[in-house]
Design a protein around this motif. Structure first.
Motif, PDB file in Angstrom:
ATOM      1  N   THR A  11      18.065   7.524 -70.058  1.00  0.00           N
ATOM      2  CA  THR A  11      17.832   6.607 -71.230  1.00  0.00           C
ATOM      3  C   THR A  11      17.249   5.462 -71.220  1.00  0.00           C
ATOM      4  O   THR A  11      16.464   5.198 -72.166  1.00  0.00           O
ATOM      5  CB  THR A  11      19.465   6.108 -71.596  1.00  0.00           C
ATOM      6  N   LEU A  13      23.290  15.613 -71.587  1.00  0.00           N
ATOM      7  CA  LEU A  13      24.200  15.287 -72.246  1.00  0.00           C
ATOM      8  C   LEU A  13      25.161  16.654 -72.662  1.00  0.00           C
ATOM      9  O   LEU A  13      26.186  16.591 -72.621  1.00  0.00           O
ATOM     10  CB  LEU A  13      23.640  14.930 -73.399  1.00  0.00           C
ATOM     11  N   ARG A  32      28.804  16.038 -73.904  1.00  0.00           N
ATOM     12  CA  ARG A  32      28.571  15.202 -74.954  1.00  0.00           C
ATOM     13  C   ARG A  32      27.599  15.823 -76.038  1.00  0.00           C
ATOM     14  O   ARG A  32      26.470  15.318 -76.254  1.00  0.00           O
ATOM     15  CB  ARG A  32      27.975  13.822 -74.412  1.00  0.00           C
ATOM     16  N   ASP A  65      27.591  16.190 -79.355  1.00  0.00           N
ATOM     17  CA  ASP A  65      26.949  15.568 -80.471  1.00  0.00           C
ATOM     18  C   ASP A  65      25.579  14.924 -80.273  1.00  0.00           C
ATOM     19  O   ASP A  65      24.609  14.808 -80.822  1.00  0.00           O
ATOM     20  CB  ASP A  65      27.850  14.559 -81.082  1.00  0.00           C
ATOM     21  N   ASP A  66      25.639  13.872 -78.857  1.00  0.00           N
ATOM     22  CA  ASP A  66      24.674  13.411 -78.618  1.00  0.00           C
ATOM     23  C   ASP A  66      23.368  14.305 -77.863  1.00  0.00           C
ATOM     24  O   ASP A  66      22.375  13.902 -78.268  1.00  0.00           O
ATOM     25  CB  ASP A  66      25.090  12.215 -77.426  1.00  0.00           C
ATOM     26  N   GLN A 102      21.382  15.628 -80.950  1.00  0.00           N
ATOM     27  CA  GLN A 102      20.497  14.751 -81.667  1.00  0.00           C
ATOM     28  C   GLN A 102      19.131  14.672 -80.730  1.00  0.00           C
ATOM     29  O   GLN A 102      18.271  14.540 -81.098  1.00  0.00           O
ATOM     30  CB  GLN A 102      21.262  13.479 -81.889  1.00  0.00           C
ATOM     31  N   ALA A 103      19.572  14.551 -79.237  1.00  0.00           N
ATOM     32  CA  ALA A 103      18.354  14.396 -78.339  1.00  0.00           C
ATOM     33  C   ALA A 103      17.683  15.687 -78.452  1.00  0.00           C
ATOM     34  O   ALA A 103      16.395  15.717 -78.197  1.00  0.00           O
ATOM     35  CB  ALA A 103      18.991  14.274 -76.978  1.00  0.00           C
ATOM     36  N   SER A 128      24.672  23.322 -77.762  1.00  0.00           N
ATOM     37  CA  SER A 128      25.435  22.283 -78.248  1.00  0.00           C
ATOM     38  C   SER A 128      26.096  22.726 -79.682  1.00  0.00           C
ATOM     39  O   SER A 128      27.053  22.409 -79.887  1.00  0.00           O
ATOM     40  CB  SER A 128      24.552  20.956 -78.481  1.00  0.00           C
TER      41      SER A 128
END
Length: 994
Positions: free
Chosen positions: A542, A567, A572, A574-575, A578-579, A606
């Motif tokens: 990050t 992630l 994780r 959801d994150d 998005q990534a 995911s």
């Protein structure tokens, strides 16, 4: 081969000239060795040596036994160790002379170039010998898809070099060497001799380690010689020796010193007449029974007339040298600086003598028994002599001679890769300005041949030289922090993740945050940290993404993709989604199909973990299409697609995808990395369908490849789970105890490892009726609400229900929490299956429980149900019947559970069913009338007691001092007399009948 061996009596054996003469030339059917010190076309020497091999008949016989095993199709390795001068090379000469007509002998000599040797030196020698024997086209054909990698190692083969983007080409090179040896050994047995592995380079050591593990077919004998006293604590070969000595296919021969009687025989063989007692006493005392020293001492005239002997070992080793002319001594000092074996053309470039003068000096040294001629090169009669002569080199001579060698190698740099030699000699000459660019060149050469460990060593050497060299950036062609990053990357590729992280972190401490290399170093450090199972990778990625130069779109894309992957692995989702979507947009915009495929892959997984299966399947299809011509991305697709298919209960699909990927991984030469991950993805569904032996074979193969630690965790977890359900609860518990320290780092950062380890550990505790431990192991399931990864979470919810059913007080989570978790996974294809089992576990009333377990039995007929579930449900139904008093029906149900369990290979269920029968006072309907323990003989009763202890046939044989085969006969008789179909059933029935 010149010089045929003669037949002798006793333990004497005719061999090449001189004990421990040193290098040999080997090609075709055998090595060319000398006999009796005569001039010939191989090694030339006139040293005083015994024509017989004394005191080594047992060791020679062991080499022949190993060769016979290899010739029968079982590859074998022999380590020949001992101190300097003990006769290792002499023993090998004798052995190779014996097998010359029966085998193709390939010899590789390790090179002494200080701490960083030339990469693959002995391996290249072995392969070049094979090329000389079979031809380049045949060798390339045997290499198959690894031709390009092989050509990178041996450019003279003329094939196109490998694409540097091919994944893990180092592993492909290792597999190519193994395949080549196995292929040509089908025609003729192959004996590969690697001498002096105490000098071996790290790349060659990696090849030997790989060969020792994976060679399972072919008529191949690998013989390694090592000077034992040089392998001290911390030496890289020390760990290798410890590893291979534990293998059943490795035999270690440690040569001992000669006895007084053997020294007498050696002297008699040299002189042709019996020596006097006084001479034997003197030479035995001064030589300490070391054969080379016996010969050197005998050669001194002082021995004959009773004169004084040398005071020190060094004086003894220099005794022949000191008799030579000053010019010859100078030539010998120059040759000693050059290495273990120095080519004639190289010497002519260093020695300031005419051709005639050089020939005269060499001839004098050979006649004196100091030097040997090995084809077109020179070598000292023994490495100890070279080391003694090296001490005679004056401080003023040393840099001058090293400079001469450096220039000579530079003049031939276009012929072969010699940058490592140039770097070594300029460093030894204390010329940093010239050593630095040579070291950078050596680093690049090592990288081109995939010798990552050597490339890293050269990189670290260049970093040490950097502050001492003007214009270092221009000479290196890169910024210092780029060199730091490359060095760390080479360390990672060499399997040195810990050192890679240290180098990257050290670079970050010195690199300004606005330097364009800072974000790249931070990304790399994060990936090394993750590979080691250390937390913090997500935070570093990050931060790297925040600091990356917006103009560097490619770096931003790679960081974002890496972040999405971490992630996802951490749960994780959801994150991660998005990534992954951001990374995918970047990759598509940059037309980088490999990264577009990987990001689509991550997004698909995911989606799956969120229960969005249509989006997941569409994403994986897209990832597969984008990865068509991208090997790394294609392997990532097979890994994730096969894993998801297994979690969905699509076992045949999972096996097919994993096996397809494994086949491609072997073709790419990455069986040790991606291939092992794919193997573990095949193992789980194979176990689910009851293909236990196929699963075991994949586990064994994967562990033999010595994969990265995290991949070993996957394999060992699967092995423990297989042990458990097949009935060896104690072994499974021990396997989990051993696995925990290795798995601990990855449990913290990988949701799949966290839940996978929790499941096996919990089920082992359940099988051991340790309910408190089982509840503790299940705690990761409830750390997040709802739990991520439904495919992993659902069987854990069943395990939690099992604990509540058996010991409600042990489970801190109430049944309502389990049902709530279960309700969040209704979209998952296996939800209904697990719901049937969880409902049955949580049913209190015995009558209702019979109905619930009957429904579970029917649910277990689903193709998404693993093979152990139906026998388990049948057993639980029988227990419910017993609780309700339906004993006759329960006995039938127990028989049905046992039959189903035996058919599926689920030994734990068989044992549990038998224990249930004993506790309830029931016996199986399959017991033959009149079958009693009394029918067994006394020996059979002994065997039965040991069966009940869980011992194997081999262990029973050892305990009763009988063979394993005899134990097997007794076991068969016991099963027949008791009407039992398994060892577990026999033990339980004997208890019931008693």
């Amino acid at each position: 081969m010149t010089g045929e061996p003669r037949v002798v009596s006793g333990d004497g054996h005719v061999a090449g000239a001189g004990a421990g003469i040193g290098p040999r030339v080997a090609s075709g059917a055998g090595a060319r060795t000398g006999v009796g010190g005569r001039w010939h076309d191989g090694i030339v020497t006139t040293s005083t040596s015994s024509p017989l091999l004394i005191g080594r008949s047992g060791e020679l016989a062991r080499l022949h036994e190993a060769f016979e095993q290899a010739n029968a199709g079982t590859p074998h390795t022999v380590l020949v160790g001992g101190e300097a001068g003990i006769g290792k090379s002499r023993l090998l000469d004798a052995f190779l002379a014996d097998v010359a007509g029966q085998a193709r002998v390939l010899v590789g000599q390790c090179v002494d170039l200080g701490s960083v040797a030339s990469p693959y030196a002995p391996i290249k020698s072995v392969l070049r010998s094979l090329v000389a024997d079979v031809g380049a086209p045949e060798l390339l054909a045997a290499a198959g898809p690894a031709q390009g990698v092989l050509a990178a190692l041996l450019p003279e083969l003329g094939a196109a070099g490998a694409d540097v983007d091919t994944p893990s080409v180092r592993g492909q090179l290792h597999e190519a060497v193994a395949v080549i040896l196995e292929t040509f050994s089908r025609e003729t047995p192959i004996v590969v001799v690697i001498e002096d592995i105490h000098w071996i380079d790290s790349a060659s050591l990696s090849v030997l380690r790989f060969l020792e593990r994976v060679l399972s077919g072919g008529r191949i004998l690998l013989v390694l010689s090592v000077r034992t006293e040089d392998v001290t604590r911390g030496h890289p070969v020390r760990g290798f020796l410890s590893e291979v000595e534990r293998s059943r296919s490795v035999d270690r021969i440690e040569l001992s010193r000669l006895t007084r009687v053997q020294v007498r025989r050696q002297l008699k063989a040299i002189a042709g007449e019996a020596p006097s007692d006084a001479l034997v006493s003197t030479l035995f005392a001064r030589s300490d029974g070391i054969p080379f020293f016996v010969e050197e001492l005998f050669d001194l005239e002082a021995c004959a007339d009773g004169g004084a002997l040398p005071d020190t070992l060094r004086d003894l080793l220099l005794s022949r040298y000191e008799r030579l002319s000053d010019e010859t001594q100078r030539v010998l000092r120059i040759i000693a600086i050059g290495g273990v074996r120095v080519e004639h053309d190289l010497i002519t470039s260093v020695v300031a003598l005419s051709a005639e003068q050089l020939d005269d000096a060499v001839r004098e040294a050979v006649s004196a028994g100091v030097l040997a001629i090995d084809g077109d090169a020179y070598a000292f009669r023994h490495a100890l002599v070279r080391e003694a002569v090296l001490f005679e080199v004056l401080p003023g001579e040393r840099p001058r001679y090293h400079s001469g060698y450096a220039r000579a190698y530079e003049s031939r740099a276009g012929e072969r890769r010699v940058a490592a030699e140039i770097s070594f000699h300029w460093l030894s000459a204390h010329d940093d300005a010239r050593a630095f660019p040579a070291t950078i060149a050596a680093m690049r050469e090592a990288r081109q041949t995939y010798a990552y460990a050597t490339a890293a060593q050269m990189g670290e050497r260049a970093l040490e030289l950097w502050p001492r060299v003007e214009d270092a950036r221009e000479l290196a062609g890169m910024d210092r922090f780029e060199l730091v990053g490359r060095t760390a990357s080479y360390l990672r590729n060499a399997g040195e993740e810990e050192r890679a992280l240290q180098v990257a972190r050290h670079g970050l401490e010195e690199c300004p945050t606005d330097n364009p290399h800072y974000a790249r170093l931070l990304r790399d450090a994060a990936l090394y940290r993750a590979a080691l199972g250390r937390p913090g990778a997500i935070e570093e990625l990050t931060e790297a993404l925040r600091l990356v130069d917006p103009a560097d779109a490619t770096l931003a894309m790679t960081i974002t993709t890496a972040l999405a992957g971490r992630l996802m692995i951490d749960g994780r989702v959801d994150d991660a989604l998005q990534a992954a979507d951001r990374a995918h947009a970047m990759a598509v915009g940059a037309k980088r199909t490999a990264y577009a495929s990987v990001s689509a892959n991550i997004a698909a997984v995911s989606h799956a973990h969120r229960g969005e299966l249509d989006a997941a399947r569409a994403g994986l299809k897209q990832a597969r299409q984008l990865a068509e011509n991208e090997p790394n991305a294609l392997l990532r697709y097979w890994v994730n697609a096969s894993d998801l298919a297994y979690l969905l209960g699509e076992f045949a699909e999972a096996i097919g995808l994993a096996e397809e990927g494994m086949e491609r991984a072997r073709g790419y030469g990455v069986e040790r990395n991606s291939g092992v991950v794919l193997a573990s993805n095949a193992i789980d569904p194979l176990q689910a369908v009851g293909e236990w032996e196929r699963a075991d074979a994949l586990i064994r193969r994967g562990l033999e490849l010595d994969p990265p630690r995290v991949f070993q965790v996957y394999l060992l977890r699967a092995r423990a789970w297989g042990m458990l359900w097949r009935g060896d609860v104690a072994a499974a518990a021990e396997a989990m105890r051993s696995l925990r320290p290795m798995a601990a780092p990855y449990v913290d950062i990988e949701v799949q490892t966290r839940l996978g380890i929790a499941r096996v550990a919990a089920e082992v505790a359940i099988a051991s009726e340790d309910w408190a431990s089982a509840a503790r192991e299940l705690s990761p399931l409830f750390a997040d609400d709802p739990a991520p990864a439904p495919g992993h979470a659902l069987p854990l919810l069943w395990d939690a229900a099992r604990v509540i059913s058996a010991a409600p007080a042990a489970m801190p989570q109430p049944a309502s929490r389990i049902r709530a978790q279960l309700a969040s996974f209704t979209a998952w294809p296996t939800h209904d299956l697990w719901k049937a089992f969880i409902d049955a576990e949580l049913t209190d009333d015995s009558e209702t429980a019979v109905v619930a377990w009957s429904l579970a039995v029917e649910a277990a007929r689903s193709p998404r149900a693993a093979v152990y579930l139906r026998p388990y449900a049948l057993l639980q139904r029988a227990r419910a019947l017993i609780a309700g008093g339906a004993r006759a029906e329960a006995r039938t149900a127990l028989d049905e559970a046992i039959s189903a369990a035996e058919s599926a290979g689920v030994g734990w269920i068989v044992g549990e069913a038998e224990k249930t029968a004993v506790r309830a006072g029931l016996t199986s309907g399959r017991v033959e009338p009149g079958s009693q323990v009394d029918d067994l003989t006394a020996r059979e009763r002994q065997v039965l007691e040991l069966i009940a202890e869980g011992l194997s046939n081999r262990q029973i044989g050892e305990r009763l001092f009988i063979s394993g085969k005899t134990a097997s006969v007794h076991v068969s008789a016991i099963l027949r007399k008791l009407g039992a179909s398994s060892r577990t059933e026999a033990a339980m029935r004997s208890a019931a009948l008693r």
